[in-house]
Scaffold this active site. Structure first.
Site, mmCIF file in Angstrom:
data_model
loop_
_atom_site.group_PDB
_atom_site.id
_atom_site.type_symbol
_atom_site.label_atom_id
_atom_site.label_comp_id
_atom_site.label_asym_id
_atom_site.label_seq_id
_atom_site.Cartn_x
_atom_site.Cartn_y
_atom_site.Cartn_z
ATOM 1 N N PRO A 1 0.934 -1.131 -0.031
ATOM 2 C CA PRO A 1 0.082 -0.083 -0.105
ATOM 3 C C PRO A 1 0.929 1.340 0.096
ATOM 4 C CG PRO A 1 -1.002 -1.398 1.628
ATOM 5 C CD PRO A 1 0.424 -2.246 1.037
ATOM 6 N N ARG B 1 8.748 -6.382 -18.388
ATOM 7 C CA ARG B 1 8.516 -5.576 -19.277
ATOM 8 C C ARG B 1 8.362 -5.956 -20.861
ATOM 9 N NH1 ARG B 1 12.478 -1.731 -15.857
ATOM 10 N NH2 ARG B 1 10.741 -1.485 -14.334
ATOM 11 N N ARG C 1 -18.878 1.435 -42.189
ATOM 12 C CA ARG C 1 -19.724 2.526 -41.677
ATOM 13 C C ARG C 1 -19.842 3.561 -42.639
ATOM 14 N NH1 ARG C 1 -23.816 4.250 -38.197
ATOM 15 N NH2 ARG C 1 -23.430 6.371 -37.826
ATOM 16 N N GLY D 1 -20.285 6.410 -31.533
ATOM 17 C CA GLY D 1 -21.136 6.097 -30.383
ATOM 18 C C GLY D 1 -21.141 4.556 -30.147
ATOM 19 N N GLU E 1 3.890 -3.063 -13.600
ATOM 20 C CA GLU E 1 5.254 -3.565 -13.879
ATOM 21 C C GLU E 1 6.098 -2.354 -14.178
ATOM 22 O OE1 GLU E 1 5.970 -7.027 -16.041
ATOM 23 O OE2 GLU E 1 4.174 -7.932 -15.509
ATOM 24 N N SER F 1 5.055 4.308 -16.513
ATOM 25 C CA SER F 1 5.970 4.888 -17.643
ATOM 26 C C SER F 1 7.097 6.029 -16.945
ATOM 27 C CB SER F 1 4.927 5.522 -18.519
ATOM 28 O OG SER F 1 4.142 4.848 -19.014
#
Lengths: 256, 314, 379
Positions: free
Chosen positions: C128, C243, C268, C340, C363, C366
């Site tokens: 924590p 990584r 579309r 949408g 992990e 950035s």
């Protein structure tokens, strides 16, 4: 303990084929794959081996570049493969393929059962299996959905235009299988790694010491065109009415 | 040297082969021979419809498959040396043709979509490949030049009253060792779409199985048979494979075809390319079906089909 | 410089793609919605030999190179980032340290069943109060006779609730900031280990994440991993491999976003033509394709260096930060392209966008990656 031979073809994946500008087809970006129905053939052979014991050998006639196809086939269960290959074997027609297979199989492989796909996914001539059976002088059962071996006889369910025929034939025999016959397993990692270590018998054109002239000659090939001139309608009430009128005008629907 | 030979394992297709066979025989100035299973009146039926000679295939023993005719047919053809040998491309026919061709050491064009004799007297044939994406044009350099002809490629020949011909009965073939143990009929629940004049075809645009009722209602209004594309039968199992139209399923030649929610993938369109009038209903303006259709309604099928049914009923 | 994969690598990639299509695609939406651990799929991965790819056959692995393993992670993540991550954290962070720093007994006892996929592994480092600041951890491990006694709370432990074996870290000497932390292998059955709170997450919901609580948790002293004080070194080393897996996972997510965007934009129709004909959309697709290709070669490069035994820490960090950030950006673009519909449940891109974000965080954030890279470059 049957010795099973599964024939397979390394084909251009038709999903990658695009028509080119001159009405021809563009194969430049096409990837290759193991012909769909041949996966079923190999799976059928491997399942029979799991049930009855024996051996499964994969056999292909291919261009010399098809080394990935050999590994792919071996990763699906057969213990060994015959790679009958030459640069000239890129676009063979069924007469040639079946003659080459017949020569190699009859001279070099001990077999009880030969399993082919019902047709290749590129040419779909559906000839190689039946021709091979005739060349080898063995019974042929085509379009098989279900297969078992009992007392050295083959019991097969095959598709006909009327429905299904259940037939029995003595071994050795050849069958061609439908995709309905099984669901080919997805090779696991270990299967693919093991494939590179399995024995491959390389057979070259020199080894064959024979000629295989094509009897069906390709004159031309073009992209298929199924294009019609489509009259388009929207979906509003007037459009629907106009569409119905157009259909009525064809006189096909009996409005009497 | 014999001219044109034809064989169909079912007589309805034999009648169709008489049409194309007679045409080719006339072009070559040679005779037309038909291999027919049946009795003398069947043979006369073939003669009246164009055959110059009928070779009657004898009836087979109980449990003998039709394929037992193969050595018999190949033997006769080998003796007679025809220029051309056409076989109906039924499921059984395709297998038999390949095996007969193997015995005769000759080439075979499978499922020939176009056939004609060029000015050098050679047969030029076309067939589809690459899943229907391409057309091959081929010729055969050996004798006989063989091809299998898909059903309904030609109209059945009409009988003419004054035709004469010869009938020769062939001896029964030896048993091959393959025995037919049982014959099971087709799955129930589908009309014969290959014979239908009008077909309404359900495609992927149909969202729920219950919605097929709407498609059926449209079909009933038109007096049509209902068919489907591969996803409906193979994946969803909402209809049987007997109702499926496509490259490795059924080919149909209805006078009128209406695709409902059919996108028009090449593998399906190949199965309807010979249809008289092709109509399509799809919400996607760019669906490939609109390239292959004569009339297209661009809209939501769930609105269009009920509107169409209402308009047709008026 | 040959940029081509071997035939075997291509086949393995194709097989994983087929596996993912057959077994993972059909359940991907459901396991995300229900935050369900896809036990049946993990078992199939185990049966197929996919759960211990880069480890020696002697210890139950498949013995393939790390590049091949990373490619498999990419393909699996393309179907489901959560499933791909479950496999990757198990392989890279749990099996990895034991393979590199464990002794023969430990490899036989713990690595072998994990590499075979019979056991699932987890990596419990974060606490924590200690995320990027690993040194702020408070868990302790005290030697008591033949046992170590662990006390502390680990959080955000991936595979936590379902793992059989945990690699964890605790202070053996709180006063030595550099070499005072040690690494341990803790089996699930160890007395005093309990699974704490389960976390419901924004994305990769099928991946199970929880607290792991050590309360006078006793493990045999043989379960010390490496030497006393090796903890920090093992942790940092583990992140280097991990990584590469995350970079591959991010590329898989981005590739899926691209696949969906291409397919949707061609279908579309607005203003009378498919939106794929609009330059705005075309540029988005071009950027996606470019970044995916760049990211892919970056993780291929890091993996190749590792396979050659060369230093790869900086390259792994570059791959991770680049792939994570581009994947997050493009998953969001994919939703934009879908409009949408892309925002609605059931559409793949909505899940991809939620899944993508975590790749920038776990992990090593950035920011942490940038510290590693700068530290290397500005030396």
């Amino acid at each position: 303990m049957p010795n099973i031979v599964c024939c397979f073809k390394w084909v251009v994946d038709e999903a990658y084929i695009k028509p080119s500008s001159a009405g021809k087809i563009d194969l430049e970006w096409a990837e290759h794959k193991l012909s769909d129905y041949d996966r079923n053939a190999i799976e059928a052979g491997v399942q029979l081996q799991e049930e009855y014991g024996g051996t499964v050998t994969a056999v292909t006639v291919a261009s010399s570049e098809a080394t990935k196809g050999i590994k792919d086939a071996l990763s699906r269960g057969p213990e060994k493969a015959f790679f009958i290959n030459d640069e000239q074997f890129e676009n063979l027609e069924p007469v040639q393929t079946s003659a080459i297979l017949a020569q190699v199989i009859s001279q070099q492989i001990d077999y009880d059962l030969i399993i082919c796909g019902e047709g290749s996914s590129d040419m779909y001539s559906q000839q190689v299996g039946p021709r091979l059976a005739e060349k080898l002088g063995i019974p042929c059962i085509a379009l098989v959905k279900k297969l078992e071996i009992k007392d050295n006889r083959l019991i097969a369910e095959r598709k006909t235009d009327e429905g299904i025929e259940v037939v029995s034939a003595p071994l050795p025999a050849l069958v061609t299988v439908l995709p309905d016959i099984n669901n080919p397993r997805v090779p696991g990692l270990k299967d693919t790694l093991a494939a590179s270590k399995k024995p491959v018998v390389d057979v070259s054109l020199e080894d064959l010491a024979a000629e295989y002239p094509a009897l069906m000659v390709l004159e031309d090939m073009r992209a298929a065109s199924l294009v019609r001139n489509c009259t388009r309608f929207g979906s509003g009430p007037e459009d629907i009415q106009a569409f119905v009128e157009a259909v009525n005008k064809t006189g096909i629907i009996d409005r009497g | 040297m014999a001219g044109v030979w034809i064989y169909a394992d079912r007589n309805e297709q034999g009648m169709e082969l008489l049409t194309v066979g007679r045409g080719l025989a006339n072009q070559l100035g040679k005779t037309l021979t038909a291999l027919v299973a049946g009795d003398d009146s069947t043979a006369q039926g073939f003669i009246s419809r164009g055959a110059d000679e009928v070779l009657l295939l004898p009836s087979l023993g109980e449990g003998q498959p039709l394929q037992d005719y193969i050595p018999l047919i190949a033997n006769e053809a080998s003796k007679a040396d025809p220029d051309i040998f056409l076989i109906a491309a039924s499921l059984r026919g395709k297998e038999m043709a390949a095996r007969i061709a193997a015995r005769l050491d000759t080439g075979l064009c499978s499922e020939c979509t176009a056939i004609n004799i060029d000015d050098k007297g050679k047969l030029q044939m076309e067939r589809l490949m690459y899943g229907g994406a391409a057309v091959q044009k081929v010729s055969i350099s050996s004798r006989p030049q063989m091809a299998t002809i898909p059903p309904r490629s030609y109209e059945a020949a009409e009988p003419q009253s004054d035709r004469q011909g010869q009938v020769k009965s062939l001896d029964p073939p030896e048993a091959s060792g393959i025995q037919v143990i049982e014959r099971k009929g087709q799955e129930a629940g589908s009309g014969d779409i290959t014979a239908a004049r009008v077909i309404v075809c359900a495609g992927r645009g149909i969202e729920k199985q219950e919605d097929l009722a709407m498609v059926r209602e449209l079909a009933d209004t038109l007096g049509a048979e209902i068919a489907c594309t591969r996803p409906i039968s193979e994946e969803k199992h909402w209809m049987t494979e007997e109702s499926c139209i496509g490259l490795s399923a059924k080919e149909v030649k209805p006078a009128l075809y209406i695709g409902v929610g059919v996108s028009g993938q090449i593998q399906h369109v190949v199965g309807i390319r010979e249809a008289g009038v092709i109509c399509a209903i799809n919400s996607d303006e760019n669906a490939p079906i609109f390239e292959a259709a004569d009339y297209g309604i661009i809209g939501d099928l769930y609105k269009v089909v009920p509107a169409l049914i209402a308009a047709l009923k008026k | 410089m040959d940029f081509k994969l071997t035939e075997e690598q291509e086949l393995i990639r194709d097989n994983m793609r087929e596996f993912a299509r057959t077994y993972v695609d059909p359940i991907a939406v459901e396991i995300d919605e229900n935050s369900r651990y896809p036990e049946e799929v993990i078992k199939k991965l185990a049966d197929g030999g996919w759960m211990g790819m880069p480890f020696p056959a002697e210890f139950g692995g498949a013995g393939v190179d790390y590049l091949t393993y990373a490619i498999a992670v990419e393909e699996l993540s393309r179907s489901c980032a959560a499933t791909g991550f479950t496999m990757s954290v198990h392989t890279g962070l749990a099996c990895g340290p034991i393979a590199l720093f464990g002794n023969e007994e430990q490899k036989k006892k713990y690595l072998t069943p994990m590499a075979k996929g019979e056991h699932l592994g987890a990596f419990a480092l974060t606490e924590p109060g200690a995320g990027t600041d690993v040194g702020a951890a408070t868990s302790t491990a005290v030697l008591d006779g033949d046992e170590y006694v662990l006390n502390g709370v680990k959080t955000f432990t991936s595979n936590g609730p379902v793992a059989n074996t945990y690699v964890t870290f605790a202070w053996t000497d709180k006063n030595d900031k550099r070499n005072g932390m040690s690494a341990f292998i803790v089996p699930r059955e160890a007395p005093g280990l309990s699974v704490g709170e389960h976390f419901m997450k924004m994305g990769i919901r099928a991946s199970q994440t929880s607290e792991i609580i050590f309360k006078d948790c006793r493990i045999p002293k043989e379960n010390l991993l490496g030497k006393v004080g090796d903890g920090m070194k093992i942790a940092m080393n583990s992140f280097d491999h991990g990584r590469i897996g995350i970079a591959a996972q991010a590329v898989g997510i981005a590739q899926a976003a691209l696949d969906e965007s291409i397919s949707y934009s061609k279908q579309r129709v607005q203003f009378g033509k498919p939106i794929s004909r609009n330059q705005a959309i075309q540029w988005m697709i071009a950027d996606m394709y470019t970044d995916i290709t760049a990211g892919r070669f970056l993780y291929y490069y890091a993996a190749s260096l590792k396979d050659q035994g060369l230093p790869f820490s900086k390259e792994a960090a570059m791959a991770k930060v680049f792939c994570a950030e581009m994947c997050s950006k493009h998953a969001s673009k994919a939703v934009q392209i879908h409009g949408g519909y892309g925002y609605c449940k059931g559409q793949k891109v909505e899940r991809l966008m939620r899944d993508a974000k975590i790749t920038e965080i776990y992990e090593g954030t950035s920011e942490a990656q940038r510290m590693v890279i700068a530290g290397n470059v500005l030396r």
